[in-house]
Design an enzyme around this catalytic site. Sequence first.
Site, PDB file in Angstrom:
ATOM      1  N   GLU A 284      30.050  33.284  89.925  1.00 13.69           N
ATOM      2  CA  GLU A 284      29.420  32.835  91.166  1.00 13.69           C
ATOM      3  C   GLU A 284      29.774  33.696  92.373  1.00 13.69           C
ATOM      4  O   GLU A 284      28.907  34.051  93.169  1.00 13.69           O
ATOM      5  CB  GLU A 284      29.767  31.368  91.454  1.00 13.69           C
ATOM      6  CG  GLU A 284      29.040  30.375  90.556  1.00 13.69           C
ATOM      7  CD  GLU A 284      29.747  30.128  89.229  1.00 13.69           C
ATOM      8  OE1 GLU A 284      30.855  30.667  89.037  1.00 13.69           O
ATOM      9  OE2 GLU A 284      29.205  29.379  88.394  1.00 13.69           O
TER      10      GLU A 284
ATOM     11  N   HIS B 124      31.723  17.795  88.950  1.00 10.67           N
ATOM     12  CA  HIS B 124      30.289  18.077  89.070  1.00 10.67           C
ATOM     13  C   HIS B 124      29.593  17.108  90.011  1.00 10.67           C
ATOM     14  O   HIS B 124      28.406  16.859  89.874  1.00 10.67           O
ATOM     15  CB  HIS B 124      29.602  18.021  87.690  1.00 10.67           C
ATOM     16  CG  HIS B 124      29.669  19.314  86.935  1.00 10.67           C
ATOM     17  ND1 HIS B 124      30.850  19.887  86.538  1.00 10.67           N
ATOM     18  CD2 HIS B 124      28.697  20.158  86.519  1.00 10.67           C
ATOM     19  CE1 HIS B 124      30.601  21.012  85.890  1.00 10.67           C
ATOM     20  NE2 HIS B 124      29.300  21.209  85.865  1.00 10.67           N
TER      21      HIS B 124
END
Lengths: 327, 333
Positions: free
Chosen positions: A60, A129
Amino acid sequence: MAEIMYWEAIQRAHDEEMARDPLVICMGEDIGVAGGTYKATKGLYEKYGPLRVIDTPISENSYTGLGIGASFLGVRPIIELMSVNFAWLAMDQMFNSAAKVRYMSGGQLTAPCVFRSAGGAAHQLGAQHSARMEKVFMGIAGLRVVTPSNPRQAYGLLKSAIRCDDPVYINEHELMYNMKGDVPDTEYFHPLEGSEVTRSGTDVTLFGYNISVHWNLKAAEILDKQYGISAEVVDLYSLSPLDREGIRKSVSKTHRAVVVGEEEAPVGVCSEVISVINEECFFELDAAPVRVNSALVPQPYNHTLEKAAIPNAEDVVAAVLKLFGKA
Amino acid sequence: MKLEDKKRVLREMVVHRRFEERCYQAYIERKIGGFLHLYPGQEACCNGVMEAARPGYDYVITGYRDHVHAIKCGADPKEVMAELYGKETGSSKGRGGSMHIFDVKHRFMGGYALVGGPFPLAAGIAKGIQMKGGDEIAICFLGDAANNQGTFHETMNMAALYKLPVLFVCENNLYGIGTAIERSTAVVHQHKRVCGYDMEAAETDGQDIEKVYEAAKVAVNHVRSGKGPYFLELLTYRYRGHSMSDSRGYRTREEEEMWKQRDPIYILRDRLIAEKAMTMADYEAMEKEIDAYIENEVIKFAEESPEPKVEELEKYVFADRESQMPWITGKAA
């Protein structure tokens, strides 16, 4: 005006902008061949090819940095971070490079990037998450932060973000990709700054953004039908900058404010909105403004605990009633 | 290298050395604030690579030890010094400082202060080149310690995967701040580390500019001809500490002395004298002339330049607001 889903609105904005400008590209994990985890880039790989629709490795920070570097040369990257939880890893490049480069180069370089990611708690995705990180992004100088609460905003905000020369972070929501709503058939640019009065009222303002706008609308309905309280619902789709004037206007009319966000308190959008209320219109208030937030816990997996951690319309109603001394 | 080029680049290296030494003095005098990372000892790295590339045409990006790279790309030393003085006439209008020199008109894309941060930015610049179809290349100069960041591996992978026109130059000066490379890094020879990404790589002596130039020519040609990225390791040494607060207690004076015997400027100077292209008297006169230039022009400019206006504190945070109104208001034509 057609009714389409939130993900379709995002896909349409990508497609229109990529068709218009060959320097608009998109990149992220699984966005190309796989079509995107939330289908937001569906069909684009087939249409624009691998040079413009880039399936990235699961790296990322560096693929975000790669997009930022490309933007230095005038490329307009739409960088998808599959889940906002992964954006923690990309914050170095987002904050240290994209947000600061214009200032620290004395205006020579700019990073016209769009960062998009799904935030918020969905269904039992657990602690790693389910993050709400808008509070972090909105405190960074040089970064615009917007958050669409419906398909029209999702489409129009992305269109404007792509065109804008400033880096823009778009905070979407995992639970909203299949939400339906009207989107104009013709090209539409949503303002990057400001707020919207989603429902007009006179007794109290319910400030929210993204998913909490929907809790507030439901709460306003209950307040009206069951308690005769007229609630105004204000959608703060721009978190940075916040619409100080819009906040002042609404509070000056209703004299009461409840600020609702899925984020956990302390520290966040809600506390910032309350600060703005204090700075802009303290003497208009008939009661101290309050906030409704998630519990300060890592998001639990268990369904019952998860529900207990996140606010809902009933919590908003309860907060309003308390404000009116009815609870 | 051609004789004329060697003579020119010797002069440039002396400018770079004297510029940096003068920064040291200005820092002691508190004319320069913040952190200051100086380049003496490593001059052949930047100069040798850029002689093989096209300064002002190829895009260059680096870390915080960035003054010389900017000047080599074409930045005016006066503007770089004014930046260090925090003046409005500085290359970043006094908003950047030593670690954030930018000179975009000469395609110097900046100095960045997070170790390893420029790796992905360099790959992104190369992506931009790829999108626009030019024959420029991106050159990323970083130190050996940056290779211990995740961005190193993530970027090497993507640069190789997407075949991006980027040259990574590793100036291996043997220390990451104050920790010796063998104490921080399992593999001392950095070029070996990119073999996992199937990337072309080489290592050479970073003190001898002609060796750097020859190795860089191969590297630059590789990248410019569309064969993908390249990793060039240059073995070098910085004479001063990592920054100004560093008293170099982690290494011996003997080691420093040994490296000074292989000074990049003196290696080239002595070669030119041996080739009878110049005399020691010529060299000494040049040094004096350069010192006078730095004092009378560079320092003078920085000293006499105005401070930024406090009213303009928030300028440059965002793009010029007027130009962005269609998107800010949504009232696009």
